[in-house]
Design a protein around this motif. Structure first.
Motif, mmCIF file in Angstrom:
data_model
loop_
_atom_site.group_PDB
_atom_site.id
_atom_site.type_symbol
_atom_site.label_atom_id
_atom_site.label_comp_id
_atom_site.label_asym_id
_atom_site.label_seq_id
_atom_site.Cartn_x
_atom_site.Cartn_y
_atom_site.Cartn_z
ATOM 1 N N MET A 59 13.937 11.249 30.583
ATOM 2 C CA MET A 59 14.372 12.636 30.511
ATOM 3 C C MET A 59 15.863 12.693 30.240
ATOM 4 O O MET A 59 16.651 12.005 30.861
ATOM 5 N N LYS A 60 16.288 13.478 29.277
ATOM 6 C CA LYS A 60 17.699 13.555 28.927
ATOM 7 C C LYS A 60 18.431 14.463 29.891
ATOM 8 O O LYS A 60 17.877 15.364 30.498
ATOM 9 N N SER A 61 19.758 14.247 29.979
ATOM 10 C CA SER A 61 20.549 14.982 30.948
ATOM 11 C C SER A 61 20.623 16.474 30.642
ATOM 12 O O SER A 61 20.877 17.275 31.532
ATOM 13 N N ASP A 62 20.377 16.867 29.350
ATOM 14 C CA ASP A 62 20.465 18.297 29.040
ATOM 15 C C ASP A 62 19.287 19.090 29.603
ATOM 16 O O ASP A 62 19.246 20.313 29.510
ATOM 17 N N LYS A 63 18.293 18.373 30.171
ATOM 18 C CA LYS A 63 17.173 19.060 30.811
ATOM 19 C C LYS A 63 17.324 19.103 32.328
ATOM 20 O O LYS A 63 16.434 19.568 33.023
ATOM 21 N N ILE A 64 18.445 18.579 32.819
ATOM 22 C CA ILE A 64 18.655 18.475 34.255
ATOM 23 C C ILE A 64 19.570 19.595 34.722
ATOM 24 O O ILE A 64 20.546 19.947 34.057
ATOM 25 N N VAL A 65 19.248 20.136 35.889
ATOM 26 C CA VAL A 65 20.147 21.064 36.557
ATOM 27 C C VAL A 65 20.313 20.572 37.988
ATOM 28 O O VAL A 65 19.336 20.313 38.682
ATOM 29 N N ILE A 66 21.558 20.434 38.413
ATOM 30 C CA ILE A 66 21.839 19.945 39.756
ATOM 31 C C ILE A 66 21.558 21.062 40.746
ATOM 32 O O ILE A 66 22.219 22.099 40.739
ATOM 33 N N ALA A 67 20.566 20.845 41.586
ATOM 34 C CA ALA A 67 20.122 21.895 42.509
ATOM 35 C C ALA A 67 20.995 21.947 43.754
ATOM 36 O O ALA A 67 21.625 20.955 44.140
ATOM 37 N N ALA A 68 21.022 23.089 44.385
ATOM 38 C CA ALA A 68 21.734 23.220 45.659
ATOM 39 C C ALA A 68 21.109 22.271 46.678
ATOM 40 O O ALA A 68 19.887 22.151 46.766
ATOM 41 N N GLY A 69 21.941 21.609 47.425
ATOM 42 C CA GLY A 69 21.460 20.673 48.429
ATOM 43 C C GLY A 69 21.168 19.283 47.898
ATOM 44 O O GLY A 69 20.766 18.394 48.665
ATOM 45 N N ALA A 70 21.357 19.060 46.594
ATOM 46 C CA ALA A 70 21.116 17.739 46.016
ATOM 47 C C ALA A 70 22.093 16.729 46.606
ATOM 48 O O ALA A 70 23.297 16.992 46.691
ATOM 49 N N ASN A 71 21.583 15.584 47.019
ATOM 50 C CA ASN A 71 22.443 14.529 47.562
ATOM 51 C C ASN A 71 21.764 13.186 47.387
ATOM 52 O O ASN A 71 20.568 13.120 47.112
ATOM 53 N N ILE A 72 22.530 12.120 47.527
ATOM 54 C CA ILE A 72 21.974 10.772 47.349
ATOM 55 C C ILE A 72 21.873 10.030 48.681
ATOM 56 O O ILE A 72 21.919 8.808 48.731
ATOM 57 N N GLY A 73 21.719 10.778 49.764
ATOM 58 C CA GLY A 73 21.486 10.152 51.049
ATOM 59 C C GLY A 73 22.436 10.603 52.129
ATOM 60 O O GLY A 73 23.452 11.251 51.872
ATOM 61 N N ALA A 74 22.095 10.236 53.364
ATOM 62 C CA ALA A 74 22.897 10.597 54.528
ATOM 63 C C ALA A 74 24.000 9.565 54.741
ATOM 64 O O ALA A 74 23.928 8.432 54.270
ATOM 65 N N ASN A 75 25.026 9.980 55.482
ATOM 66 C CA ASN A 75 26.129 9.073 55.767
ATOM 67 C C ASN A 75 25.715 7.928 56.687
ATOM 68 O O ASN A 75 26.263 6.835 56.615
ATOM 69 N N SER A 76 24.757 8.166 57.577
ATOM 70 C CA SER A 76 24.343 7.132 58.529
ATOM 71 C C SER A 76 22.966 6.612 58.167
ATOM 72 O O SER A 76 22.071 7.382 57.806
ATOM 73 N N ALA A 77 22.793 5.284 58.275
ATOM 74 C CA ALA A 77 21.513 4.660 57.923
ATOM 75 C C ALA A 77 20.382 5.123 58.836
ATOM 76 O O ALA A 77 19.215 5.109 58.446
ATOM 77 N N GLU A 78 20.715 5.520 60.068
ATOM 78 C CA GLU A 78 19.685 5.994 60.994
ATOM 79 C C GLU A 78 18.982 7.239 60.454
ATOM 80 O O GLU A 78 17.820 7.484 60.776
ATOM 81 N N ASN A 79 19.704 8.028 59.645
ATOM 82 C CA ASN A 79 19.168 9.294 59.142
ATOM 83 C C ASN A 79 18.938 9.259 57.634
ATOM 84 O O ASN A 79 18.914 10.297 56.978
ATOM 85 N N ASP A 80 18.764 8.055 57.079
ATOM 86 C CA ASP A 80 18.727 7.906 55.621
ATOM 87 C C ASP A 80 17.390 7.360 55.126
ATOM 88 O O ASP A 80 17.335 6.707 54.093
ATOM 89 N N ASP A 81 16.313 7.634 55.844
ATOM 90 C CA ASP A 81 15.024 7.065 55.457
ATOM 91 C C ASP A 81 14.604 7.461 54.043
ATOM 92 O O ASP A 81 13.910 6.692 53.361
ATOM 93 N N SER A 82 14.982 8.640 53.589
ATOM 94 C CA SER A 82 14.526 9.103 52.285
ATOM 95 C C SER A 82 15.121 8.298 51.133
ATOM 96 O O SER A 82 14.594 8.335 50.014
#
Length: 549
Positions: A1-24
């Motif tokens: 998928m090309k970047s021109d089809k992407i929209v950065i959604a509210a709340g988008a993130n690449i993980g939590a600061n602490s590994a204890e809360n980063d299971d996703s």
């Protein structure tokens, strides 16, 4: 998928600061570090995962734990250490410099022993506890080398299955009973009179020391070590070889009062190495490097030799390539979940240079090469780019303001135990050029504010900056200011706030990339400081290049 089809959604993130809360993200986007192999090996090569806050200690433990058939986690918050910290008996023993390190070492060996027995032999009730003892007794009762080990086990034959909380409390109560029986009058004097220990004569201290050493006996350590040795031999005779893994995390948090915490950690360090004699057991502990340094500070007078334990420590380091892989994997995972079959890379979202600098290089240069720093900065960038297709250079600069302020606060919190004066030290760097000579620090009112502020910090006897600041304010202070300057620069370097170029080196050195400590002895007024870019926005640093060197 090309970047021109992407929209950065509210709340988008690449993980939590602490590994204890980063299971996703932790398990699906994990990037391995060489430390993983050194801790995961059977027989185990290293026991302690040592690193700064946010370097990935907990993440590595969780990855190892997930792959083990019989993992056992000791929750330090569930142990009865508050009972120890609040005990008048233990306060009395500590006040007269009793060898509590021996007791804490014994206590940890016992807790680890019970955990190993529970997970390896699957002991979880009274019947299985007695059954194991009978099996060991039948095997070794005619072996004179194992007499002491069997005698020790016979005392606990009904209690191999109890929790760490119960075993710690029982061990502590037994010691209290012995102390109270032999030294009850002295304990009452201690409780009734402030400063009791300072009033004792030399002869009285010698007498107390002799009596206490009869109570806190090294023989306990010898006996439990004999048990560990015996179990190591016994498991090797079993037809089906199993493996038990024990994990300890959060030991560098405030799980117990500081009056005993660092001595307890030292006891753990000394206890863990004995279990290497059990090849089927591995013990992995996450420990912050600043807390470990505080352990050395607090216990060095008691004979703790840090060098001889280096073989047990695995120190986490990350390079730029590894950190980019972390960001790239997490960006890909984020957008695969948001857009079916999407194959998005970091460069698709962060395609704009910041000035002439590649966006990831701009980000990583403002970190201490830790995964948490990278994740936090990228998350701030995504937050600034909501409803956009890409993160722009302006988004990155705007995110840097939030990130820099958080990094300053996190640095102060990280070093609060080892260096309470850091907050005051960082103010010395505010509103300066990003490179300058050390002697410039003592110019103007900023230095005086620093000295007064540091000298006013209470309950920091091991902070060298506090001690030297107080000395500097004394009449006829002599060379105290020079010593304070060199020490302050050394500490700012140690925590990562500045890079340092001394007259003897040709480039700036950084504690997170080069040598972790720079002795004050090699620093002088002409040494050049480079304020780390992560702090520029928070400290209002002038980042323009100087016109001359």
């Amino acid at each position: 998928m090309k970047s021109d089809k992407i929209v950065i959604a509210a709340g988008a993130n690449i993980g939590a600061n602490s590994a204890e809360n980063d299971d996703s993200f932790l398990f699906d986007a994990f990037v391995s570090n060489p430390v993983l192999a050194s801790v995961q090996g059977h027989p185990q090569q290293k026991n302690f995962v040592l690193g700064r806050t946010g370097s990935g200690k907990t993440a590595i433990l969780r990855i190892i734990e997930r792959g083990e058939e019989r993992p056992q986690r000791i929750n330090v918050y569930d142990m009865a250490m508050t009972y120890v910290a609040n005990s008048d008996i233990f306060a009395f023993l500590d006040s007269v410099d009793a060898p509590l390190n021996l007791f804490f070492q014994y206590m940890w060996k016992h807790v680890l022993l019970l955990n190993f027995i529970q997970v390896y032999f699957q002991v979880n009730d009274l019947n299985s506890s007695r059954s194991l003892f009978e099996k060991l007794n039948d095997r070794y009762k005619k072996d004179p080398r194992r007499t002491k080990a069997l005698e020790y086990l016979s005392l606990w034959r009904d209690k191999f299955w109890i929790t760490a909380d119960e075993s710690v409390k029982e061990i502590s109560e037994k010691l209290e009973e012995k102390v109270h029986a032999d030294l009850g009058i002295e304990v009452e004097k201690f409780s009734a009179r402030a400063g009791y220990a300072s009033t004792l004569s030399k002869d009285k201290k010698t007498q107390l020391d002799r009596r206490i050493k009869q109570i806190i006996s090294p023989q306990q350590l010898a006996d439990i070590s004999a048990v560990i040795s015996m179990l190591g031999e016994f498991v090797q005779t079993q037809k089906y070889q199993k493996h038990a893994s024990i994990f300890i995390d959060q030991i560098d948090e405030n799980w117990v009062d500081e009056a005993v915490r660092f001595k307890l950690i030292r006891g753990l360090i000394e206890a863990v190495r004995v279990f290497r004699s059990i090849g089927n057991c591995s013990i992995s502990v996450a420990l912050r490097i600043d807390v470990y340094q505080r352990v050395i500070q607090e216990t060095s007078d008691s004979g703790f030799q840090a060098d001889k334990y280096e073989d047990y420590f695995a120190r986490i380091k990350w390079n730029e390539k590894q950190l980019f892989e972390i960001a790239n994997k997490r960006i890909g995972l984020l957008f695969r979940r948001q857009y079916t079959n999407a194959n998005v890379h970091f460069s698709d979202i962060f395609s704009h240079n910041v000035g002439q600098v590649d966006p990831f290089q701009y980000i990583v240069r403002r970190t201490l090469n830790r995964p948490r720093d990278v994740i936090a900065f990228v998350n701030y960038c995504l937050e600034q780019a909501v409803d956009s297709r890409q993160v722009t250079a302006q988004n990155i600069r705007d995110a840097e303001g939030f990130y820099s302020s958080k990094q300053r606060d996190a640095l102060i919190a990280e070093w609060k135990a080892a260096l309470p004066s850091l907050d005051v030290c960082l103010r010395l760097l505010s509103r300066r050029r990003h490179v300058f000579e050390a002697k410039e620090l003592v110019e103007g009112s900023q230095w005086q504010d620093f000295v007064i502020g540091a000298s006013a910090i209470a309950n920091a006897p091991l902070d060298p900056i506090v001690r030297l600041s107080i000395n500097t304010l004394q009449p006829n202070a002599g060379s105290s200011q020079d010593e304070l300057l060199r020490t302050a620069v050394s500490e700012l370097y140690r925590v990562g706030a500045v890079g340092l170029k001394t007259p003897s080196v040709e480039r700036y050195l950084w504690s997170h990339l080069d040598t972790p400590i720079m002795s004050p002895d090699v620093i002088d007024g002409t040494s050049r400081l480079h304020i780390h870019p992560m702090l520029h926005r928070a400290l209002l640093v002038d980042a323009r290049e100087p016109t001359s060197r």
